[in-house]
Design an enzyme around this catalytic site. Structure first.
Site, PDB file in Angstrom:
ATOM      1  N   PHE A  22     -25.416 -67.927  61.405  1.00 20.84           N
ATOM      2  CA  PHE A  22     -26.212 -67.072  62.271  1.00 20.84           C
ATOM      3  C   PHE A  22     -27.639 -67.599  62.323  1.00 20.84           C
ATOM      4  CE2 PHE A  22     -22.842 -64.451  60.533  1.00 20.84           C
ATOM      5  CZ  PHE A  22     -22.381 -63.728  61.615  1.00 20.84           C
ATOM      6  N   GLU A  46     -20.838 -73.599  56.033  1.00 19.93           N
ATOM      7  CA  GLU A  46     -20.036 -72.636  55.293  1.00 19.93           C
ATOM      8  C   GLU A  46     -18.758 -72.299  56.075  1.00 19.93           C
ATOM      9  OE1 GLU A  46     -22.705 -69.369  54.636  1.00 19.93           O
ATOM     10  OE2 GLU A  46     -24.282 -70.734  53.966  1.00 19.93           O
ATOM     11  N   ASP A  75     -30.143 -66.004  62.482  1.00 18.64           N
ATOM     12  CA  ASP A  75     -30.942 -65.124  61.633  1.00 18.64           C
ATOM     13  C   ASP A  75     -31.197 -65.731  60.249  1.00 18.64           C
ATOM     14  OD1 ASP A  75     -30.215 -62.240  63.262  1.00 18.64           O
ATOM     15  OD2 ASP A  75     -28.703 -63.814  63.286  1.00 18.64           O
ATOM     16  N   PHE A  76     -30.333 -66.647  59.807  1.00 18.87           N
ATOM     17  CA  PHE A  76     -30.456 -67.240  58.475  1.00 18.87           C
ATOM     18  C   PHE A  76     -31.315 -68.493  58.454  1.00 18.87           C
ATOM     19  CE2 PHE A  76     -25.861 -65.614  57.607  1.00 18.87           C
ATOM     20  CZ  PHE A  76     -26.313 -64.308  57.663  1.00 18.87           C
ATOM     21  N   HIS A 133     -27.942 -59.994  61.989  1.00 20.17           N
ATOM     22  CA  HIS A 133     -26.959 -60.969  62.459  1.00 20.17           C
ATOM     23  C   HIS A 133     -26.875 -61.009  63.981  1.00 20.17           C
ATOM     24  CE1 HIS A 133     -25.721 -59.955  58.346  1.00 20.17           C
ATOM     25  NE2 HIS A 133     -25.063 -61.119  58.300  1.00 20.17           N
ATOM     26  N   GLU A 153     -28.093 -72.396  52.794  1.00 21.35           N
ATOM     27  CA  GLU A 153     -28.617 -72.999  54.014  1.00 21.35           C
ATOM     28  C   GLU A 153     -29.581 -74.141  53.696  1.00 21.35           C
ATOM     29  OE1 GLU A 153     -26.669 -69.420  55.056  1.00 21.35           O
ATOM     30  OE2 GLU A 153     -28.285 -69.714  53.603  1.00 21.35           O
TER      31      GLU A 153
END
Length: 323
Positions: free
Chosen positions: A83, A29, A85-86, A129, A60
């Site tokens: 991130f 992205e 986190d994703f 994040h 993702e």
């Protein structure tokens, strides 16, 4: 050597590997015209075009799924998930496909992809994040895990990761992107699985990686003024892990402090401590100490976030508990 930022070193590694091998491409992205969420891929679209610098939709699953397929088909994708986190959004593609294909096809399938993700707290990005999830990646057989702490290591390790025939998780700490350091001129790589002794000492071993390496080095300088010489080791890669360098250091110092930014519970420091206890116990003169974050989501408030992240004072406290 030239002085460059951590971010510039990563950008250089990507450019050099894309010029060296036309099978290397990046996707994610905003990696194209925008230059990446943190500016790491700036300029690459102009140099290599939209066919090799792919701006992906906000998915993702699509990013990781297409990268796995391309890698198996013979390309060398370098996908970016903004991130760490994703990563849960594309977990099936990562742990059930990329990590398993070489094994499930009897060694005939290769999955040469390098997944870049930003990790770490300290920039006010709040609980969704800011996490350090490396321990989760280390638990998945078939993945290699890299966490560079310096600009020179960031470049050399990324080049090695891209050339590797296995899926590599490459974690970039957000707070390090603007940190400068000397980077060798010309072509060089750093092998995965080789630790580096960043500071030699005789009284205690401090193992730290990513952002925590810099906190450990600062703590070591303070301790030296009080007559305690700490040896600071950066594993650089967690999988594969260089046990030999760590064990040799412990044989010399007899004491070990493990430092990481991730929460202590279930953190990779526990795995390192278990390795040492099983294989290097006789070299220890004291129990192993761990310095890590509390078992809590990462606060958004700057004062609470600062209290949450391990710092020099906590490292110094852990070291002094030995003496």
């Amino acid at each position: 050597m030239a002085e460059k930022t951590y971010s510039q070193a990563i950008n250089e590694a990507l450019e050099e590997e894309m010029r060296r091998d036309e099978k290397v491409y990046i996707l994610g992205e905003d990696v194209g015209a925008f230059g990446g969420c943190f500016g790491v891929t700036t300029g690459l679209l102009e140099k290599f075009g939209a066919e090799r610098v792919l701006d992906a939709p906000i998915s993702e699953t699509a990013i990781m799924g297409s990268a796995v397929g391309a890698a198996v088909a013979g390309l060398r994708p370098v996908p970016e998930i903004m991130f760490v986190d994703f990563v849960g959004v594309c977990l099936d593609e990562l742990l059930n496909q990329a990590a398993k294909m070489h094994y499930m096809f009897g060694g005939k399938a290769k999955v040469p992809l390098t997944l870049r993700m930003a990790c770490g707290a300290g920039v006010g990005a709040a609980a969704q994040h800011s996490q350090s999830l490396e321990a989760f990646m280390c638990h998945i057989p078939g993945l290699k895990v890299v966490m560079p702490a310096t600009a020179a290591d960031a470049k050399g390790l990324l080049k090695s990761a891209i050339r590797d025939d296995n899926p590599v998780i490459y974690l970039e700490h957000k707070a390090l992107l603007g940190v400068t350091g000397e980077v060798p001129e010309g072509e060089y790589t750093i092998p995965l699985g080789k630790a580096d002794i960043k500071r030699e000492g005789k009284d205690v071993t401090i193992l730290a990686y990513s952002m925590m390496l810099h906190k450990a080095l600062a703590a070591a300088e303070t301790l030296a003024q009080e007559g305690i010489e700490a040896e600071v080791i950066d594993p650089r890669t967690l999988v594969p892990f260089d046990k030999e360098t760590l064990y040799k250091s412990i044989e010399k110092t007899g004491r070990l402090v493990i430092v990481h930014e991730a929460v202590k519970q279930g953190g990779f420091g526990g795995e390192i401590a278990a390795m040492v206890a099983e294989e290097c116990f006789d070299s220890l003169d004291a129990s192993i100490k761990r310095v890590a974050a509390p078992f809590s989501p990462i606060p958004f408030a700057s004062n609470l976030e600062a209290a949450y992240i391990p710092d020099e004072a906590k490292i110094i406290e852990a070291v002094k508990s030995f003496f």
